[in-house]
Design a protein around this motif. Structure first.
Motif, PDB file in Angstrom:
ATOM      1  N   PHE A 129     -24.986 -20.429  45.287  1.00 48.28           N
ATOM      2  CA  PHE A 129     -24.276 -19.849  44.153  1.00 48.28           C
ATOM      3  C   PHE A 129     -25.016 -20.178  42.846  1.00 48.28           C
ATOM      4  N   LEU A 130     -25.402 -21.445  42.671  1.00 40.42           N
ATOM      5  CA  LEU A 130     -26.087 -21.858  41.449  1.00 40.42           C
ATOM      6  C   LEU A 130     -27.475 -21.224  41.340  1.00 40.42           C
ATOM      7  N   THR A 131     -28.133 -20.985  42.468  1.00 44.76           N
ATOM      8  CA  THR A 131     -29.426 -20.286  42.451  1.00 44.76           C
ATOM      9  C   THR A 131     -29.229 -18.864  41.944  1.00 44.76           C
ATOM     10  N   THR A 132     -28.198 -18.180  42.426  1.00 42.43           N
ATOM     11  CA  THR A 132     -27.902 -16.826  41.937  1.00 42.43           C
ATOM     12  C   THR A 132     -27.589 -16.859  40.454  1.00 42.43           C
ATOM     13  N   LEU A 133     -26.790 -17.819  40.021  1.00 41.45           N
ATOM     14  CA  LEU A 133     -26.453 -17.947  38.598  1.00 41.45           C
ATOM     15  C   LEU A 133     -27.709 -18.130  37.753  1.00 41.45           C
ATOM     16  N   SER A 134     -28.675 -18.882  38.248  1.00 39.94           N
ATOM     17  CA  SER A 134     -29.901 -19.142  37.476  1.00 39.94           C
ATOM     18  C   SER A 134     -30.695 -17.864  37.214  1.00 39.94           C
ATOM     19  N   ARG A 135     -30.444 -16.814  38.004  1.00 36.67           N
ATOM     20  CA  ARG A 135     -31.158 -15.539  37.850  1.00 36.67           C
ATOM     21  C   ARG A 135     -30.426 -14.573  36.916  1.00 36.67           C
ATOM     22  N   ILE A 136     -29.234 -14.963  36.463  1.00 38.41           N
ATOM     23  CA  ILE A 136     -28.412 -14.114  35.598  1.00 38.41           C
ATOM     24  C   ILE A 136     -28.353 -14.747  34.215  1.00 38.41           C
ATOM     25  N   PRO A 137     -28.515 -13.951  33.154  1.00 41.94           N
ATOM     26  CA  PRO A 137     -28.389 -14.549  31.817  1.00 41.94           C
ATOM     27  C   PRO A 137     -27.015 -15.206  31.648  1.00 41.94           C
ATOM     28  N   HIS A 138     -27.019 -16.476  31.242  1.00 39.49           N
ATOM     29  CA  HIS A 138     -25.778 -17.216  31.068  1.00 39.49           C
ATOM     30  C   HIS A 138     -25.979 -18.358  30.073  1.00 39.49           C
ATOM     31  N   GLU A 139     -24.870 -18.902  29.621  1.00 43.92           N
ATOM     32  CA  GLU A 139     -24.883 -20.089  28.779  1.00 43.92           C
ATOM     33  C   GLU A 139     -24.142 -21.190  29.520  1.00 43.92           C
ATOM     34  N   VAL A 140     -24.553 -22.416  29.257  1.00 41.80           N
ATOM     35  CA  VAL A 140     -23.907 -23.567  29.859  1.00 41.80           C
ATOM     36  C   VAL A 140     -22.978 -24.192  28.826  1.00 41.80           C
ATOM     37  N   MET A 141     -21.710 -24.344  29.172  1.00 38.21           N
ATOM     38  CA  MET A 141     -20.794 -25.079  28.297  1.00 38.21           C
ATOM     39  C   MET A 141     -20.848 -26.564  28.645  1.00 38.21           C
ATOM     40  N   LEU A 142     -20.712 -26.862  29.941  1.00 34.47           N
ATOM     41  CA  LEU A 142     -20.798 -28.242  30.408  1.00 34.47           C
ATOM     42  C   LEU A 142     -21.090 -28.239  31.899  1.00 34.47           C
ATOM     43  N   GLU A 143     -21.688 -29.325  32.338  1.00 35.97           N
ATOM     44  CA  GLU A 143     -21.994 -29.432  33.762  1.00 35.97           C
ATOM     45  C   GLU A 143     -21.550 -30.784  34.284  1.00 35.97           C
ATOM     46  N   ASN A 144     -21.001 -30.744  35.477  1.00 33.31           N
ATOM     47  CA  ASN A 144     -20.625 -31.926  36.237  1.00 33.31           C
ATOM     48  C   ASN A 144     -19.711 -32.888  35.484  1.00 33.31           C
TER      49      ASN A 144
END
Length: 183
Positions: free
Chosen positions: A24-39
């Protein structure tokens, strides 16, 4: 990046069980997105009145703390399935004390690890619940009740970009999952 993603009294949300969080995260990395927070670690305290009258009314009250982001929220859901309001608070312990003073009691304390991403006007949360599994929630908040079905269609289309179909759709809330697990 603003928090306009979390404004509105209605939330259209689709939750999917993930077979592979890393895919899922690999697919997300290929789509333009912004990170609000992780983990972030989220602790949720769910409250109800004695006799679980809120549950009977299809309502939920939760105080949430998030670390290391430091975000603290008061969240109310229901009675309609799409009704969700949240507000930032500065003192979670005091808010919980106020609820207890008003006769509410903690019925569940739950913990999860959450990452939040923005794709266009939508937010995607990736959650890991120990002993339960990994999930992705596709959501948008709005005050315009007339847009709920349109947003649902758009969220379904976005989920398809990740290979997620109705077969992976999860209709139970995290609260229900934790309660069933006996947390």
């Amino acid at each position: 990046m603003t928090h306009k993603h979390f404004q509105g009294k209605y939330e259209v949300e689709l939750k999917f069980c993930l077979h592979s969080k890393s895919e899922f995260l690999t697919t997300l990395s290929r789509i333009p997105h912004e990170v609000m927070l992780e983990n972030n670690t989220e602790n949720d305290w769910y409250f109800d009145r004695p006799g679980k009258t809120l549950e009977a009314e299809h309502k939920s009250v939760c105080i949430r703390t998030m670390e290391p982001s430091g975000i603290k929220l008061w969240i109310v859901k229901g009675p309609e399935p799409d009704r969700c309001e949240a507000t930032n608070i500065t003192d979670a312990a005091n808010a919980m004390s106020m609820l207890k003073t008003m006769g509410f009691e903690v019925i569940l304390k739950a913990q999860k690890t959450r990452s939040i991403y923005f794709v266009e006007e939508f937010h995607i949360t990736v959650d890991s619940l120990e002993g339960i599994g990994d999930f992705a929630e596709f959501a948008i908040m709005t005050d315009d009740e007339s847009k709920l079905s349109v947003y649902k269609d758009q969220l379904e289309a976005l989920a398809l970009r990740f290979g997620l179909t109705e077969a992976a759709l999860q209709t139970k809330s995290y609260k229900q999952m934790f309660m069933e697990k006996g947390a």
